[in-house]
Scaffold this motif. Structure first.
Motif, short mmCIF file in Angstrom:
data_model
loop_
_atom_site.label_atom_id
_atom_site.label_comp_id
_atom_site.label_asym_id
_atom_site.label_seq_id
_atom_site.Cartn_x
_atom_site.Cartn_y
_atom_site.Cartn_z
N VAL A 154 54.27 45.67 -16.39
CA VAL A 154 54.19 44.95 -15.12
C VAL A 154 52.78 44.98 -14.55
O VAL A 154 52.28 43.96 -14.02
CB VAL A 154 55.19 45.54 -14.10
N ALA A 155 52.11 46.13 -14.64
CA ALA A 155 50.75 46.26 -14.11
C ALA A 155 49.79 45.31 -14.84
O ALA A 155 49.01 44.58 -14.21
CB ALA A 155 50.26 47.70 -14.25
N ALA A 160 46.67 40.40 -14.57
CA ALA A 160 46.19 39.27 -15.36
C ALA A 160 46.53 37.92 -14.72
O ALA A 160 45.81 36.93 -14.90
CB ALA A 160 46.79 39.33 -16.76
N THR A 161 47.63 37.88 -13.94
CA THR A 161 48.06 36.61 -13.34
C THR A 161 47.83 36.57 -11.83
O THR A 161 48.47 35.79 -11.12
CB THR A 161 49.56 36.37 -13.64
N MET A 162 46.97 37.42 -11.34
CA MET A 162 46.69 37.50 -9.91
C MET A 162 46.13 36.17 -9.40
O MET A 162 45.17 35.64 -9.96
CB MET A 162 45.69 38.64 -9.66
N HIS A 241 50.52 50.76 -8.01
CA HIS A 241 49.78 50.29 -6.83
C HIS A 241 48.99 49.03 -7.16
O HIS A 241 49.01 48.05 -6.40
CB HIS A 241 48.84 51.39 -6.33
N LEU A 242 48.30 49.02 -8.30
CA LEU A 242 47.50 47.85 -8.68
C LEU A 242 48.39 46.63 -8.92
O LEU A 242 48.02 45.51 -8.57
CB LEU A 242 46.69 48.17 -9.94
N LYS A 247 50.03 41.35 -6.27
CA LYS A 247 51.08 40.37 -5.93
C LYS A 247 51.68 40.67 -4.55
O LYS A 247 52.83 40.28 -4.28
CB LYS A 247 52.20 40.42 -6.98
N VAL A 248 50.91 41.32 -3.68
CA VAL A 248 51.45 41.77 -2.41
C VAL A 248 51.94 40.63 -1.54
O VAL A 248 52.87 40.79 -0.72
CB VAL A 248 50.40 42.63 -1.65
#
Length: 365
Positions: A154-155, A160-162, A241-242, A247-248
């Motif tokens: 997931v990280a 990578a898709t931010m 966290h990253l 994706k926050v």
């Protein structure tokens, strides 16, 4: 090496319950501080590694069968009394939160009534606790590798898709509710939050970690297991966290941020992760209630079984308060109370060295 990995995996499994595995803890304690939360996560990693090593090492040295004997020996009468009650409160409080968290998983992922998850979890926990320590440790450790693999996946995918720019994500992250709203003792909120998080989780893992250490004869093996477990846990915090930070804007308002991230990758993975997440909640729940029962009763006796059934029923009733609300109430409070335990563990080597020197002097006299 196999025993070291088993202890490390179990240590992670004890602490990684509904709050961590779902991402809710990480969002509140680290991501809500934006960039600074990353520094907090790195500091937490170092402290977790040391505390994990100390807990399992002390358990082996003292052949602990409950946390009470070990805590009083390393803390003394008065500090020991405080730490003992902090751990008791933690075991029950976090156990209740885990039962509540079990209800949020089928509710968010499948749209089912949350009561189904809470009742299923309560039944599974009570049934498992009636086994011995060795079996409980094996159950806990067996589920952990699946979570580690998922967190890494997931990280990597989330970073990578931010989509948004770092500055906009930082602003969105800081708009979320934080565990520590302002500076305390002239220290920044993110630092106090990281310290509070470690303190809380050490209070959560202390009792079962001491029992695991007491079940291992080789002190070096238990120490390495605790060290590796604490270090791995810290690295998982940084990665989670990253992932959430990147994706926050998407996950900020859901109960289970990590589950949302996995579900966005592929619905099939979301179903698989919900099962893994349920397993991690189960891990922490059995650790809490098993340790609580071991504190007040002898494992395997009639009183032990009665105690487990009673506590399980009370926890089920209290779990209906709601998962997110319980995290916000219980976790910071336990974190501040857990500082007494941190103090005891930091001073433990000095107290034990003094005790050893006194014993050797007595033998030579």
């Amino acid at each position: 090496m196999k025993k070291v990995l088993r202890i490390a995996s179990a240590f992670i499994g004890i602490i990684v319950g509904a709050g961590f595995a779902s991402g809710q803890e990480i969002l509140q304690y680290f991501t809500s501080y934006g960039y600074a939360g990353t520094i907090g996560a790195i500091i937490a990693t170092a402290i977790f590694a040391y505390m994990g090593m100390m807990l399992t090492k002390l358990g082996t040295r003292m052949k602990a069968t409950s946390h009470k004997e070990a805590i009083y020996r390393v803390s003394g009468k008065w500090l020991g009394l405080i730490v003992d009650y902090v751990i008791i409160f933690t075991l029950f409080g976090v156990g209740v939160v885990m039962i509540a968290g079990a209800g949020s998983i089928p509710s968010q992922q499948f749209g089912l009534p949350s009561v189904l998850g809470t009742i299923l979890m309560s039944v599974l926990v009570v049934a498992t606790i009636l086994m011995n320590v060795e079996k409980v440790v094996n159950v806990i450790g067996s589920i952990t590798p699946f979570l580690i693999a998922t967190v890494v996946l997931v990280a990597v995918y989330s970073i990578a898709t931010m989509d948004g720019g770092l500055s906009s994500l930082d602003a969105t992250a800081k708009a979320q509710d934080s565990v520590v709203e302002s500076s305390f003792l002239f220290l920044p909120g993110w630092f106090i939050s990281a310290l509070n998080y470690v303190s809380f989780n050490i209070a959560v893992g202390a009792s079962m970690s001491l029992l695991m250490g007491g079940n291992e004869d080789n002190e070096r093996t238990s120490s390495l297991g605790g060290l590796l477990g604490g270090l791995s846990l810290g690295l998982m915090i940084v990665l989670s966290h990253l992932a959430i930070f990147s994706k926050v804007d998407i996950v900020a308002n859901v109960d289970m941020p990590m589950l949302k991230l996995v579900d966005d990758i592929a619905p099939g993975l979301g179903v698989l992760f919900s099962i893994v997440l349920f397993g991690m909640v189960f891990n922490t729940a059995i650790s809490m209630f098993f340790s609580l029962a071991a504190r007040f009763t002898t494992v395997g006796t009639k009183q032990h079984k009665q105690f487990v059934f009673t506590v399980g029923a009370v926890a089920l009733a209290l779990s209906f308060v709601g998962f997110t609300d319980l995290v916000a109430i219980f976790y910071p409070l336990i974190g501040y109370m857990g500082l007494f335990l941190i103090a005891a563990l930091i001073t433990a080597p000095f107290r034990l060295s003094k005790e050893k020197a006194a014993a050797e002097e007595h033998r030579s006299a």
